[in-house]
Design a protein around this motif. Structure first.
Motif, PDB file in Angstrom:
ATOM      1  N   CYS A   1     -16.426 -25.191   4.798  1.00  0.00           N
ATOM      2  CA  CYS A   1     -15.968 -23.799   4.813  1.00  0.00           C
ATOM      3  C   CYS A   1     -17.173 -22.884   4.592  1.00  0.00           C
ATOM      4  N   VAL A   2     -17.359 -21.915   5.490  1.00  0.00           N
ATOM      5  CA  VAL A   2     -18.524 -21.026   5.401  1.00  0.00           C
ATOM      6  C   VAL A   2     -18.147 -19.593   5.042  1.00  0.00           C
ATOM      7  N   LYS A   3     -16.849 -19.261   5.114  1.00  0.00           N
ATOM      8  CA  LYS A   3     -16.445 -17.888   4.834  1.00  0.00           C
ATOM      9  C   LYS A   3     -14.948 -17.834   4.567  1.00  0.00           C
ATOM     10  N   LYS A   4     -14.547 -16.892   3.705  1.00  0.00           N
ATOM     11  CA  LYS A   4     -13.138 -16.675   3.406  1.00  0.00           C
ATOM     12  C   LYS A   4     -12.867 -15.177   3.407  1.00  0.00           C
ATOM     13  N   ASN A   5     -11.664 -14.802   3.792  1.00  0.00           N
ATOM     14  CA  ASN A   5     -11.246 -13.411   3.606  1.00  0.00           C
ATOM     15  C   ASN A   5      -9.733 -13.334   3.489  1.00  0.00           C
ATOM     16  N   GLY A   6      -9.280 -12.204   3.021  1.00  0.00           N
ATOM     17  CA  GLY A   6      -7.844 -12.007   2.841  1.00  0.00           C
ATOM     18  C   GLY A   6      -7.508 -10.529   2.819  1.00  0.00           C
ATOM     19  N   ALA A   7      -6.255 -10.228   3.066  1.00  0.00           N
ATOM     20  CA  ALA A   7      -5.824  -8.826   3.078  1.00  0.00           C
ATOM     21  C   ALA A   7      -4.303  -8.786   3.049  1.00  0.00           C
ATOM     22  N   TYR A   8      -3.786  -7.614   2.751  1.00  0.00           N
ATOM     23  CA  TYR A   8      -2.346  -7.398   2.879  1.00  0.00           C
ATOM     24  C   TYR A   8      -1.984  -7.276   4.355  1.00  0.00           C
ATOM     25  N   LEU A   9      -0.791  -7.728   4.684  1.00  0.00           N
ATOM     26  CA  LEU A   9      -0.273  -7.645   6.048  1.00  0.00           C
ATOM     27  C   LEU A   9       1.163  -7.154   5.975  1.00  0.00           C
ATOM     28  N   LEU A  10       1.496  -6.161   6.783  1.00  0.00           N
ATOM     29  CA  LEU A  10       2.843  -5.610   6.799  1.00  0.00           C
ATOM     30  C   LEU A  10       3.676  -6.211   7.924  1.00  0.00           C
ATOM     31  N   ARG A  11       4.989  -6.245   7.697  1.00  0.00           N
ATOM     32  CA  ARG A  11       5.924  -6.722   8.718  1.00  0.00           C
ATOM     33  C   ARG A  11       7.190  -5.873   8.631  1.00  0.00           C
ATOM     34  N   PRO A  12       7.310  -4.833   9.448  1.00  0.00           N
ATOM     35  CA  PRO A  12       8.490  -3.967   9.377  1.00  0.00           C
ATOM     36  C   PRO A  12       9.747  -4.702   9.828  1.00  0.00           C
ATOM     37  N   GLU A  13      10.741  -4.745   8.959  1.00  0.00           N
ATOM     38  CA  GLU A  13      12.004  -5.403   9.293  1.00  0.00           C
ATOM     39  C   GLU A  13      13.043  -4.411   9.791  1.00  0.00           C
ATOM     40  N   LYS A  14      12.823  -3.127   9.499  1.00  0.00           N
ATOM     41  CA  LYS A  14      13.714  -2.059   9.948  1.00  0.00           C
ATOM     42  C   LYS A  14      12.869  -0.891  10.425  1.00  0.00           C
ATOM     43  N   LEU A  15      13.421  -0.116  11.350  1.00  0.00           N
ATOM     44  CA  LEU A  15      12.672   1.017  11.879  1.00  0.00           C
ATOM     45  C   LEU A  15      12.391   2.071  10.821  1.00  0.00           C
ATOM     46  N   ASP A  16      13.294   2.207   9.829  1.00  0.00           N
ATOM     47  CA  ASP A  16      13.054   3.231   8.821  1.00  0.00           C
ATOM     48  C   ASP A  16      11.950   2.843   7.837  1.00  0.00           C
ATOM     49  N   GLN A  17      11.379   1.647   7.999  1.00  0.00           N
ATOM     50  CA  GLN A  17      10.231   1.257   7.189  1.00  0.00           C
ATOM     51  C   GLN A  17       8.918   1.761   7.788  1.00  0.00           C
ATOM     52  N   ILE A  18       9.004   2.327   8.972  1.00  0.00           N
ATOM     53  CA  ILE A  18       7.832   2.957   9.583  1.00  0.00           C
ATOM     54  C   ILE A  18       7.786   4.408   9.112  1.00  0.00           C
ATOM     55  N   CYS A  19       6.697   4.774   8.469  1.00  0.00           N
ATOM     56  CA  CYS A  19       6.551   6.112   7.891  1.00  0.00           C
ATOM     57  C   CYS A  19       5.487   6.871   8.671  1.00  0.00           C
ATOM     58  N   LEU A  20       5.883   7.956   9.319  1.00  0.00           N
ATOM     59  CA  LEU A  20       4.941   8.745  10.124  1.00  0.00           C
ATOM     60  C   LEU A  20       4.168   9.749   9.280  1.00  0.00           C
ATOM     61  N   GLY A  21       4.561   9.905   8.010  1.00  0.00           N
ATOM     62  CA  GLY A  21       3.900  10.863   7.137  1.00  0.00           C
ATOM     63  C   GLY A  21       4.808  12.042   6.848  1.00  0.00           C
ATOM     64  N   LYS A  22       4.230  13.113   6.357  1.00  0.00           N
ATOM     65  CA  LYS A  22       5.002  14.326   6.104  1.00  0.00           C
ATOM     66  C   LYS A  22       4.089  15.540   6.224  1.00  0.00           C
ATOM     67  N   ALA A  23       4.678  16.634   6.691  1.00  0.00           N
ATOM     68  CA  ALA A  23       3.964  17.923   6.821  1.00  0.00           C
ATOM     69  C   ALA A  23       2.653  17.730   7.584  1.00  0.00           C
ATOM     70  N   ASN A  24       1.549  18.048   6.949  1.00  0.00           N
ATOM     71  CA  ASN A  24       0.247  17.926   7.611  1.00  0.00           C
ATOM     72  C   ASN A  24      -0.536  16.708   7.113  1.00  0.00           C
ATOM     73  N   ILE A  25       0.232  15.634   6.778  1.00  0.00           N
ATOM     74  CA  ILE A  25      -0.382  14.365   6.366  1.00  0.00           C
ATOM     75  C   ILE A  25       0.258  13.227   7.172  1.00  0.00           C
ATOM     76  N   PRO A  26      -0.110  13.054   8.426  1.00  0.00           N
ATOM     77  CA  PRO A  26       0.447  11.978   9.248  1.00  0.00           C
ATOM     78  C   PRO A  26      -0.249  10.639   8.993  1.00  0.00           C
ATOM     79  N   LEU A  27       0.452   9.560   9.352  1.00  0.00           N
ATOM     80  CA  LEU A  27      -0.073   8.199   9.226  1.00  0.00           C
ATOM     81  C   LEU A  27      -0.091   7.542  10.596  1.00  0.00           C
ATOM     82  N   ILE A  28      -1.121   6.745  10.860  1.00  0.00           N
ATOM     83  CA  ILE A  28      -1.224   6.024  12.130  1.00  0.00           C
ATOM     84  C   ILE A  28      -1.604   4.575  11.872  1.00  0.00           C
ATOM     85  N   GLY A  29      -1.425   3.748  12.913  1.00  0.00           N
ATOM     86  CA  GLY A  29      -1.769   2.344  12.787  1.00  0.00           C
ATOM     87  C   GLY A  29      -0.926   1.648  11.746  1.00  0.00           C
TER      88      GLY A  29
END
Length: 357
Positions: free
Chosen positions: A248-276
């Motif tokens: 083994c020469v390298k390791k990494n890790g991170a959080y990963l999301l999996r939306p189970e419902k459409l309302d779990q996608i948050c576009l943001g609010k007012a002038n603070i939008p979210l992408i990706g």
């Protein structure tokens, strides 16, 4: 005063900055060093680095072609699918492009217009709404706290988005996994990628990806489910199936999301939008996120230009097709993750192919 401050210079953030950088005053920040193609970042994205056809299509629409030094070998066309529960294996043709993920992100940043202020090795800390409805943004750069003001703050800072956590008013967050990857020296060449389904390891899936002289082994596991023990159990099972893992020469890790419902996608609010992935734009069936990063950035860019006084409403309209796409992925998921339905699908041999030795 900036028109837009973007937190995160990954594919979503860099694309938004590229699309709007000549029209608006923009600052984009990232904790990685993305301006030097030869430097190695201390924060490496835990990602397989495969461009799926939907992501390729978006690059084509943007009129972009990937430079050859971003590509890594081998370029393969086969996925070996292993169902450990049902003891079934099938081979499927798939058209992925194998890339060096860190170089890919740096390439996207390199196309951001020079009018954009790019701040690397910077950590976003907090924001607050000022009396004039503008946003006060504070971040750390080289050990010093900086303060800037902007009209729009965009969260493009990935699955564990600080921006999202600071604006979210409810608990409707996508299901969260820990993505773990280890890179091993290869003892033999593998002519395929692989996807592995094993309910004892995860209710999602695992993967192997050859990268030059290395083999990447990864899985997505629930955080409270002893993730590294599950990872090592997966490795042992694959060794029994003939996989060879060198040092083994390298390791990494991170959080990963999996939306189970459409309302779990948050576009943001007012002038603070979210992408990706910060918004939850990621495939619930495959965890593919690059195409959603490009598409959500494009949708937001159009919203900002068309209706700067009502960004979220316009952004919502612009992402109708993305929500339909996520819904279709939800319908596909049982045939991948329900043990009985997966058995039927793989036993049918539909769209599978024989390997000629």
């Amino acid at each position: 005063m900036y028109d837009i401050v973007i937190v995160g210079a990954g594919p979503a953030g860099a694309t938004l900055a590229r699309l709007l950088g000549k029209k608006l005053k923009i600052l984009i920040m990232d904790k990685r060093q993305l301006l030097d193609m030869n430097s190695k970042s201390n924060f490496e994205k835990c990602c397989g680095g495969l461009l799926a056809p939907d992501a390729q299509q978006m690059l084509a629409k943007f009129g972009l072609g990937i430079p050859k030094d971003i590509l890594v070998g081998p370029q393969l066309f086969t996925v070996r699918t292993i169902d450990i529960q049902n003891n079934i294996e099938q081979y499927y043709q798939r058209h992925y492009i194998n890339v060096h993920r860190e170089k890919f992100d740096k390439w996207l940043v390199s196309m951001v217009p020079p009018e954009v202020t790019v701040v690397c090795e910077a950590v976003f800390k907090r924001f607050e709404i000022a009396n004039d409805n503008n946003i006060k943004v504070q971040y750390f750069e080289q050990g010093k706290e900086r303060t800037i003001y902007t009209k729009v703050l965009v969260g493009a800072d990935g699955a564990f988005s600080t921006v999202r956590r600071k604006i979210s008013l409810d608990s409707r967050n996508p299901k969260t996994y820990i993505s773990i990857q280890e890179y091993y020296k290869m003892n033999s060449n593998l002519p395929y990628f692989s996807s592995i389904f094993d309910d004892d390891i995860t209710d999602f899936y695992s993967w192997t990806i050859p990268k030059d002289d290395l083999l990447v082994l990864g899985t997505a596991v629930m955080p409270k489910n002893k993730p590294y023990e599950k990872f090592m159990a997966l490795k042992k099972k694959l060794i029994l199936r003939g996989f060879e893992f060198g040092p083994c020469v390298k390791k990494n890790g991170a959080y990963l999301l999996r939306p189970e419902k459409l309302d779990q996608i948050c576009l943001g609010k007012a002038n603070i939008p979210l992408i990706g992935e910060a918004a939850g734009w990621i495939s619930p069936s495959s965890a593919e996120g690059l195409s959603y990063s490009f598409k959500s950035a494009y949708a937001l860019a159009n919203a900002i230009q068309k209706r700067p006084d009502s960004i979220i409403a316009e952004y919502y309209r612009n992402t109708n097709k993305l929500r339909i796409n996520i819904r279709l992925k939800h319908l596909k998921s049982p045939f991948m993750y329900n043990t009985f339905l997966r058995k039927i699908a793989m036993k049918s041999g539909l769209m599978s192919m024989d390997i000629i030795n």
